[in-house]
Every structure is written in C-alpha cells, then in structure tokens.
Design a protein around this motif. Structure first.
Motif, PDB file in Angstrom:
ATOM      1  N   SER A 143      28.202  57.004  30.477  1.00 45.54           N
ATOM      2  CA  SER A 143      26.884  56.563  30.938  1.00 45.54           C
ATOM      3  C   SER A 143      27.027  55.213  31.626  1.00 45.54           C
ATOM      4  N   THR A 144      26.299  55.044  32.718  1.00 47.75           N
ATOM      5  CA  THR A 144      26.461  53.848  33.541  1.00 47.75           C
ATOM      6  C   THR A 144      25.149  53.100  33.737  1.00 47.75           C
ATOM      7  N   ASN A 145      25.290  51.811  33.994  1.00 46.95           N
ATOM      8  CA  ASN A 145      24.156  50.972  34.367  1.00 46.95           C
ATOM      9  C   ASN A 145      24.619  49.998  35.439  1.00 46.95           C
ATOM     10  N   TYR A 146      23.680  49.643  36.320  1.00 46.50           N
ATOM     11  CA  TYR A 146      24.017  48.767  37.436  1.00 46.50           C
ATOM     12  C   TYR A 146      22.971  47.676  37.607  1.00 46.50           C
ATOM     13  N   ALA A 147      23.419  46.543  38.107  1.00 41.03           N
ATOM     14  CA  ALA A 147      22.477  45.523  38.530  1.00 41.03           C
ATOM     15  C   ALA A 147      21.730  46.042  39.755  1.00 41.03           C
ATOM     16  N   ASP A 148      20.480  45.643  39.870  1.00 36.17           N
ATOM     17  CA  ASP A 148      19.670  46.126  40.995  1.00 36.17           C
ATOM     18  C   ASP A 148      20.318  45.804  42.340  1.00 36.17           C
ATOM     19  N   SER A 149      21.000  44.677  42.405  1.00 34.49           N
ATOM     20  CA  SER A 149      21.562  44.224  43.673  1.00 34.49           C
ATOM     21  C   SER A 149      22.718  45.096  44.179  1.00 34.49           C
ATOM     22  N   VAL A 150      23.270  45.925  43.304  1.00 41.46           N
ATOM     23  CA  VAL A 150      24.424  46.745  43.717  1.00 41.46           C
ATOM     24  C   VAL A 150      24.155  48.241  43.618  1.00 41.46           C
ATOM     25  N   LYS A 151      22.989  48.615  43.126  1.00 46.63           N
ATOM     26  CA  LYS A 151      22.670  50.040  42.984  1.00 46.63           C
ATOM     27  C   LYS A 151      22.765  50.740  44.336  1.00 46.63           C
ATOM     28  N   GLY A 152      23.414  51.880  44.326  1.00 49.37           N
ATOM     29  CA  GLY A 152      23.571  52.647  45.555  1.00 49.37           C
ATOM     30  C   GLY A 152      24.771  52.244  46.385  1.00 49.37           C
TER      31      GLY A 152
END
Length: 120
Positions: A55-64
C-alpha cells in the motif's frame, strides 16, 4: 543495519530519475519503507511511503509523477520520478522500519541521502 540510497543526479526539467535504497545487515523483516526529501533551507518532508503489503501514499506535490515500489526479497525500495521540476531539487533520504529479531518491535533507520538536482 544500513540503508544505502543511490540513483540521484542532475537532470533537466521534465526528465526522469529512479532512486534505489537497499537495506542490509541483520534483518528479520522490514515494515514501512519511505522516501523523504530535504531542499536547501527547508525541513525534511515525506515524499512517499509503502507498506510491506504494497500500500502506498504520496505527498500531494508528487502525486501522479512519482511512484514508490519495493522488492521485499531484495530489501529494496525504489522511487521512480517522472516529470521532474526544479522544485523537486533536494537530497532524498530513505527510511525503513527494520525488525532485527522475531521478539523485537524494530526501529526506524535512515540512509545517508542522494542528491537530486533538476535544472530548469
């Protein structure tokens, strides 16, 4: 236990890099593995994290743009970085929750960091 990060370098804006971080030493299991970054004059920030189950999570600034993955058999975490921007320039650090014996809850270890420089 040691974490060794690699893959940083100089890249033009819009380019890509792939970071790797290998954990070595007396390892029973590894929990969460994370990538952080610290830009000059700024606080260290969490970029992406991945659990042992994927399962993963990302900072908004790097999503996508960034993708974190891991190879549990190799005790390695990766960070694929695409569409790099000047704002992504930073030292990137890996962090892992490592359990060294079956009866120990483990603790977090840091790698030394790898520099990513994005030229605009």
């Amino acid at each position: 236990v040691q974490l060794q990060a690699s893959g940083g370098g100089l890249v033009q804006a819009g380019g890509s890099l792939r970071l790797s971080c290998v954990a070595s030493g007396s390892i029973f299991s590894i929990g969460n593995m994370d990538w952080y970054r610290q830009a000059p004059g700024k606080q260290r920030e969490l970029v992406a994290s991945i659990t042992s189950g994927g399962s993963t999570n990302y900072a908004d600034s790097v999503k996508g743009r960034f993708t974190i993955s891991r190879d549990n058999a190799k005790n390695t975490v990766y960070l694929e970085m695409n569409s790099l921007q000047a704002e992504d320039t930073a030292v990137y650090f890996c962090n892992a929750r490592v359990v060294t014996t079956p009866t120990y809850v483990g603790r977090n270890y840091w790698g030394k960091g790898t520099l990513v420089t994005v030229s605009s």
